[in-house]
Design an enzyme around this catalytic site. Structure first.
Site, PDB file in Angstrom:
ATOM      1  N   CYS A   9       0.802  -1.219   0.000  1.00 60.43           N
ATOM      2  CA  CYS A   9       0.000   0.000   0.000  1.00 60.43           C
ATOM      3  C   CYS A   9       0.845   1.285   0.000  1.00 60.43           C
ATOM      4  CB  CYS A   9      -0.973  -0.062   1.173  1.00 60.43           C
ATOM      5  SG  CYS A   9      -2.398   1.007   0.973  1.00 60.43           S
TER       6      CYS A   9
ATOM      7  N   HIS B  77      -3.501  -5.664   2.312  1.00 55.15           N
ATOM      8  CA  HIS B  77      -3.150  -5.832   3.722  1.00 55.15           C
ATOM      9  C   HIS B  77      -3.830  -7.125   4.182  1.00 55.15           C
ATOM     10  CE1 HIS B  77      -1.868  -1.596   4.436  1.00 55.15           C
ATOM     11  NE2 HIS B  77      -2.829  -1.261   3.606  1.00 55.15           N
TER      12      HIS B  77
HETATM   13  N1  GLN Z   1      -2.152   6.763   2.615  1.00 56.49           N
HETATM   14  C1  GLN Z   1      -2.241   5.935   1.463  1.00 56.49           C
HETATM   15  C2  GLN Z   1      -3.606   5.919   0.834  1.00 56.49           C
HETATM   16  O1  GLN Z   1      -4.569   6.276   1.478  1.00 56.49           O
HETATM   17  C3  GLN Z   1      -1.813   4.527   1.806  1.00 56.49           C
HETATM   18  C4  GLN Z   1      -2.773   3.841   2.738  1.00 56.49           C
HETATM   19  C5  GLN Z   1      -2.299   2.496   3.204  1.00 56.49           C
HETATM   20  O2  GLN Z   1      -1.101   2.225   3.268  1.00 56.49           O
HETATM   21  N2  GLN Z   1      -3.239   1.686   3.615  1.00 56.49           N
HETATM   22  O3  GLN Z   1      -3.742   5.581  -0.311  1.00 56.49           O
END
Ligand code: GLN
Length: 249
Positions: free
Chosen positions: A101, A201
């Site tokens: 992510c 995730h």
């Molecule tokens: N902040 C980033 C987004 O919202 C990554 C989020 C994350 O790592 N879950 O896309």
């Protein structure tokens, strides 16, 4: 000549920014890698890569970096960028990396946050990301083209970023459930060499032991000298967790 199996006694995992980049159980990926390496008799050392701390890159067998909120990404982005030359060198040599992510976004050319801040990335993956609304959240099922059985990957996504791939990256998988990279082209994640960026995730690896083993295989055999680098070890229990998400399609 290709050998059957690689014997490696010590596996060194570099966990980048564990205190800043760790969402929705991302640390579980390191635990899964440790577990399946231990089952094969390897000793595992986890090295935490914190901002401003030196990293001995030639001692690293596998790299992991988890996701983060925009504010956390902004905090580590400069440090990550400073490490780009050394990181790129080891990744070009075939050392595997799993980037989840927020880490995936920063491994690309840039991530523009929801506030319009442009965070330049390492550029190892040919992808760009712009934040948008609404956030993509929920379970994901996707089919990968990687040579693993089963072909399905399952996980959980929660991101505002929309990622688009350039010609230098290939998608990790095709989305069957969920949004994936951008909610438009049905792609999920990106790959180049032995580097995988993904929005999954969950944690990802405890529910996808076949992907865990692929990464471990690359770690013990980055040059691809072995026919099957790792001895098989049971994965039935993990695949039962995998199938729970799979059946939500
Ligand atoms: N902040 C980033 C987004 O919202 C990554 C989020 C994350 O790592 N879950 O896309």
């Amino acid at each position: 000549m290709r050998v059957a199996c690689i014997q490696k006694s010590l596996l060194r995992i570099l966990h980048l920014y564990p205190n800043h980049m760790n969402l929705y159980g991302d640390r579980g990926n390191v635990i899964a890698l440790q577990h399946r390496a231990l089952l094969r008799g390897m000793r595992v050392e986890v090295i935490n890569g914190e901002p401003d701390q030196p990293i001995v890159w030639q001692d690293v067998d596998l790299i992991f970096m988890g996701g983060g909120e925009d504010t956390h990404q902004a905090r580590i982005a400069d440090d990550f960028l400073r490490r780009a030359p050394e990181l790129t060198r080891v990744l070009e040599d075939g050392i595997p990396m799993l980037a989840i992510c927020g880490a995936y976004q920063l491994l690309g050319h840039y991530y523009r946050t929801v506030d319009g801040q442009k965070l330049p990335g390492v550029g190892f993956l040919d992808v760009t990301t712009e934040a948008g609304r609404p956030r993509a959240t929920g379970d994901v099922v996707a089919q990968t083209s990687l040579p693993i059985t089963p072909r399905s990957l399952v996980g959980f996504e929660n991101h505002g970023g929309r990622t688009f791939l350039g010609t230098g990256a290939i998608p990790l998988a095709e989305v069957q459930l969920g949004q994936g990279n951008n909610g438009q082209d049905r792609t999920e994640g990106a790959m180049y060499k032995h580097t995988i960026g993904t929005y999954l995730h969950g944690s990802l690896l405890p529910k996808n032991p076949h992907l865990t083993d692929l990464l471990l295989g690359w770690a013990v055999d980055p040059a691809g000298n072995a026919m099957a680098p790792l001895e098989p070890v049971p994965m039935e229990l993990e695949l039962r967790a995998h199938d729970v998400i799979l059946n939500r399609r």
